[in-house]
Write a protein that holds these residues in place. Structure first.
Motif, PDB file in Angstrom:
ATOM      1  N   UNK A 107     -54.089  78.322-100.309  1.00  0.00           N
ATOM      2  CA  UNK A 107     -54.893  78.406 -99.083  1.00  0.00           C
ATOM      3  C   UNK A 107     -54.505  77.350 -98.056  1.00  0.00           C
ATOM      4  N   UNK A 108     -54.467  76.096 -98.472  1.00  0.00           N
ATOM      5  CA  UNK A 108     -54.232  75.004 -97.517  1.00  0.00           C
ATOM      6  C   UNK A 108     -52.855  75.110 -96.868  1.00  0.00           C
ATOM      7  N   UNK A 109     -51.838  75.400 -97.644  1.00  0.00           N
ATOM      8  CA  UNK A 109     -50.478  75.471 -97.086  1.00  0.00           C
ATOM      9  C   UNK A 109     -50.360  76.588 -96.055  1.00  0.00           C
ATOM     10  N   UNK A 110     -50.909  77.758 -96.376  1.00  0.00           N
ATOM     11  CA  UNK A 110     -50.863  78.871 -95.423  1.00  0.00           C
ATOM     12  C   UNK A 110     -51.666  78.526 -94.166  1.00  0.00           C
ATOM     13  N   UNK A 111     -52.824  77.910 -94.359  1.00  0.00           N
ATOM     14  CA  UNK A 111     -53.672  77.577 -93.216  1.00  0.00           C
ATOM     15  C   UNK A 111     -52.975  76.598 -92.274  1.00  0.00           C
ATOM     16  N   UNK A 112     -52.397  75.546 -92.831  1.00  0.00           N
ATOM     17  CA  UNK A 112     -51.735  74.538 -91.998  1.00  0.00           C
ATOM     18  C   UNK A 112     -50.558  75.152 -91.243  1.00  0.00           C
ATOM     19  N   UNK A 113     -49.759  75.963 -91.925  1.00  0.00           N
ATOM     20  CA  UNK A 113     -48.608  76.603 -91.272  1.00  0.00           C
ATOM     21  C   UNK A 113     -49.063  77.503 -90.132  1.00  0.00           C
ATOM     22  N   UNK A 114     -50.131  78.269 -90.359  1.00  0.00           N
ATOM     23  CA  UNK A 114     -50.619  79.175 -89.332  1.00  0.00           C
ATOM     24  C   UNK A 114     -51.174  78.409 -88.132  1.00  0.00           C
ATOM     25  N   UNK A 115     -51.946  77.379 -88.394  1.00  0.00           N
ATOM     26  CA  UNK A 115     -52.513  76.577 -87.309  1.00  0.00           C
ATOM     27  C   UNK A 115     -51.407  75.937 -86.472  1.00  0.00           C
ATOM     28  N   UNK A 116     -50.404  75.413 -87.145  1.00  0.00           N
ATOM     29  CA  UNK A 116     -49.288  74.787 -86.428  1.00  0.00           C
ATOM     30  C   UNK A 116     -48.499  75.800 -85.610  1.00  0.00           C
ATOM     31  N   UNK A 117     -48.576  77.069 -86.005  1.00  0.00           N
ATOM     32  CA  UNK A 117     -47.909  78.141 -85.247  1.00  0.00           C
ATOM     33  C   UNK A 117     -48.791  78.661 -84.114  1.00  0.00           C
ATOM     34  N   UNK A 118     -49.992  78.079 -83.947  1.00  0.00           N
ATOM     35  CA  UNK A 118     -50.873  78.480 -82.869  1.00  0.00           C
ATOM     36  C   UNK A 118     -51.766  79.658 -83.175  1.00  0.00           C
ATOM     37  N   UNK A 119     -51.978  79.951 -84.462  1.00  0.00           N
ATOM     38  CA  UNK A 119     -52.781  81.090 -84.884  1.00  0.00           C
ATOM     39  C   UNK A 119     -54.127  80.600 -85.409  1.00  0.00           C
ATOM     40  N   UNK A 120     -55.203  81.242 -85.005  1.00  0.00           N
ATOM     41  CA  UNK A 120     -56.534  80.934 -85.527  1.00  0.00           C
ATOM     42  C   UNK A 120     -56.611  81.384 -86.994  1.00  0.00           C
ATOM     43  N   UNK A 121     -57.409  80.668 -87.812  1.00  0.00           N
ATOM     44  CA  UNK A 121     -57.411  80.923 -89.253  1.00  0.00           C
ATOM     45  C   UNK A 121     -58.828  81.105 -89.790  1.00  0.00           C
ATOM     46  N   UNK A 122     -59.045  82.238 -90.446  1.00  0.00           N
ATOM     47  CA  UNK A 122     -60.225  82.493 -91.263  1.00  0.00           C
ATOM     48  C   UNK A 122     -59.742  82.492 -92.701  1.00  0.00           C
ATOM     49  N   UNK A 128     -59.969  74.852 -99.428  1.00  0.00           N
ATOM     50  CA  UNK A 128     -58.920  73.991 -99.988  1.00  0.00           C
ATOM     51  C   UNK A 128     -59.340  73.637-101.412  1.00  0.00           C
ATOM     52  N   UNK A 129     -58.432  73.004-102.149  1.00  0.00           N
ATOM     53  CA  UNK A 129     -58.731  72.663-103.540  1.00  0.00           C
ATOM     54  C   UNK A 129     -59.587  71.425-103.673  1.00  0.00           C
ATOM     55  N   UNK A 130     -59.519  70.528-102.693  1.00  0.00           N
ATOM     56  CA  UNK A 130     -60.267  69.279-102.777  1.00  0.00           C
ATOM     57  C   UNK A 130     -60.490  68.740-101.364  1.00  0.00           C
ATOM     58  N   UNK A 131     -61.277  67.686-101.277  1.00  0.00           N
ATOM     59  CA  UNK A 131     -61.618  67.160 -99.965  1.00  0.00           C
ATOM     60  C   UNK A 131     -60.421  66.604 -99.194  1.00  0.00           C
ATOM     61  N   UNK A 132     -59.529  65.816 -99.806  1.00  0.00           N
ATOM     62  CA  UNK A 132     -58.362  65.336 -99.051  1.00  0.00           C
ATOM     63  C   UNK A 132     -57.509  66.472 -98.499  1.00  0.00           C
ATOM     64  N   UNK A 133     -57.351  67.533 -99.279  1.00  0.00           N
ATOM     65  CA  UNK A 133     -56.560  68.678 -98.810  1.00  0.00           C
ATOM     66  C   UNK A 133     -57.243  69.364 -97.637  1.00  0.00           C
ATOM     67  N   UNK A 134     -58.560  69.513 -97.710  1.00  0.00           N
ATOM     68  CA  UNK A 134     -59.293  70.134 -96.614  1.00  0.00           C
ATOM     69  C   UNK A 134     -59.218  69.288 -95.344  1.00  0.00           C
ATOM     70  N   UNK A 139     -57.374  68.447 -89.814  1.00  0.00           N
ATOM     71  CA  UNK A 139     -56.523  67.672 -88.898  1.00  0.00           C
ATOM     72  C   UNK A 139     -55.546  68.584 -88.169  1.00  0.00           C
ATOM     73  N   UNK A 140     -54.971  69.538 -88.914  1.00  0.00           N
ATOM     74  CA  UNK A 140     -54.031  70.483 -88.311  1.00  0.00           C
ATOM     75  C   UNK A 140     -54.730  71.367 -87.280  1.00  0.00           C
ATOM     76  N   UNK A 141     -55.963  71.774 -87.568  1.00  0.00           N
ATOM     77  CA  UNK A 141     -56.719  72.599 -86.626  1.00  0.00           C
ATOM     78  C   UNK A 141     -57.007  71.831 -85.336  1.00  0.00           C
ATOM     79  N   UNK A 142     -57.396  70.575 -85.473  1.00  0.00           N
ATOM     80  CA  UNK A 142     -57.684  69.766 -84.282  1.00  0.00           C
ATOM     81  C   UNK A 142     -56.411  69.519 -83.465  1.00  0.00           C
ATOM     82  N   UNK A 143     -55.320  69.227 -84.156  1.00  0.00           N
ATOM     83  CA  UNK A 143     -54.063  68.959 -83.449  1.00  0.00           C
ATOM     84  C   UNK A 143     -53.576  70.199 -82.690  1.00  0.00           C
ATOM     85  N   UNK A 148     -60.660  77.165 -86.918  1.00  0.00           N
ATOM     86  CA  UNK A 148     -60.541  77.293 -88.374  1.00  0.00           C
ATOM     87  C   UNK A 148     -61.943  77.439 -88.946  1.00  0.00           C
ATOM     88  N   UNK A 149     -62.111  78.401 -89.848  1.00  0.00           N
ATOM     89  CA  UNK A 149     -63.404  78.580 -90.510  1.00  0.00           C
ATOM     90  C   UNK A 149     -63.192  79.041 -91.941  1.00  0.00           C
TER      91      UNK A 149
END
Length: 354
Positions: A107-122, A128-134, A139-143, A148-149
């Motif tokens: 989940x996290x890897x796909x989400x970060x890649x999509x956000x960095x490509x300018x795509x909204x993510x549901x 994510x698997x844990x709090x640091x990963x989330x 951070x990627x969504x804000x940048x 992201x939801x």
């Protein structure tokens, strides 16, 4: 007793949430822009999402990708959309939003890649698997300044919204106890939910629903006590969580993969209690029993399998230019995963890379 790590929280009152939601809806109503969706993954939950899109105004499936070409082709044949040759091709296909319907560990890897490509993510739960990963995902969504939801369906169902509105108008008092859970036996061997490699286990698969419910009504967890067991494959096959929450309430959550158990939810306060009847995570009926003897029955059928309500909300947020949901904010996802982290730590359950 596990003390849950603090996370940034900006939770609004339910009244404010309703107002913000109405504002988003009103803003969206004047904008009929079609939201082009992509899906990564073609399993059961992806099928439910695609079926639900037929009930979402001005939304369509535009593209799909899966690691296996044949299921992706069959999926597109049934639901429409372009079959992409790679995940990168999916992100470059002109989609506005991506629904992540893969197994937990991706989940996290796909989400970060999509956000960095300018795509909204549901992203399907868990986000994510844990709090640091989330936190890295957020951070990627804000940048990227993209929405992201976490896809947590219960609060968007008509029954859940009707219950919220009813309790605002005819309250039972401040919630002091909440309980939710479900346990299912007979999971076939080889399923991802039983795989340690793929971050399986009851907590992140079905337990996250119960965790949502108690966090939604009682606020962030403060102390989490957990009893449970790990199965032959190393994932949690049963867990029972007792927690103290920021608003002073106490909760009980249970989840399992080796026992068959009831799936309703209970909310208790000074002047009454509420039962959301099973399966509470697809809520259609609730009973409110007041201390003065009154009994109120609520019933709200749903259509389209239920995932369509969160999808419609997400589309409205995109059209309104919002980067966070007032119903399922980032703070709530952080609180939920913190509770799951505390429970897994008590059980000694770690995933690869932790």
């Amino acid at each position: 007793m596990a003390h849950v790590k603090e996370v940034a929280a900006g939770s609004a009152t339910e009244v404010v949430t309703e107002i913000v939601t109405e504002v988003v809806s009103e803003s969206a109503s004047a904008n009929d822009t079609v939201i082009r969706w992509g899906i990564v993954g073609t399993g059961r939950i992806a099928r439910r999402f695609a079926q639900g899109l037929a009930y979402v105004p001005n939304a369509r499936l535009a593209a799909v990708w899966s690691r296996r070409a044949e299921p992706a082709a069959a999926f597109a044949e049934e639901f429409g959309g372009e079959v992409c040759a790679s995940f990168d091709a999916l992100l470059e296909s002109g989609i506005d939003a991506l629904y992540i319907a893969t197994i937990h560990d991706s989940h996290a890897d796909y989400a970060i890649a999509a956000l960095q490509a300018g795509v909204h993510v549901l992203c399907e739960k868990p986000a994510a698997l844990n709090q640091p990963q989330l936190l890295r995902v957020l951070d990627a969504a804000r940048a990227a300044q993209r929405l992201f939801m976490e896809a947590m369906k219960p609060p968007f169902y008509p029954l859940y919204r009707k219950l919220r509105a009813h309790l605002n108008a005819d309250p039972i008092g401040t919630a002091g106890f909440a309980r939710a859970g479900y346990s299912m036996s007979g999971v076939p061997a080889g399923q991802p939910v039983l795989s340690l490699e793929h971050a399986g286990g009851g907590l992140l698969d079905i337990g996250v629903y119960g965790i949502f419910f108690v966090v939604d009504w009682l606020g962030a967890p403060r102390d989490v006590q957990t009893l449970g067991r790990l199965g032959p494959t190393g994932v949690d096959t049963f867990a029972s969580l007792n927690s103290l929450h920021e608003r002073g309430g106490i909760s009980q959550v249970f989840c399992g993969l080796d026992l068959q158990g009831k799936g309703d939810a209970l909310l208790m306060a000074e002047h009454g209690h509420v039962t959301i009847h099973e399966p509470w995570w697809n809520p259609a009926r609730a009973t409110i029993r007041y201390a003065d003897g009154r009994v109120v029955e609520l019933a709200e059928p749903f259509e389209g399998g239920g995932l369509n309500y969160e999808t419609a909300h997400f589309c409205e947020l995109i059209r309104a230019g919002q980067l966070e949901s007032p119903v399922m904010p980032h703070s709530k996802s952080l609180q939920m995963i913190a509770m799951a982290d505390a429970a897994r730590a008590a059980l000694g359950l770690k995933y690869a890379g932790e």
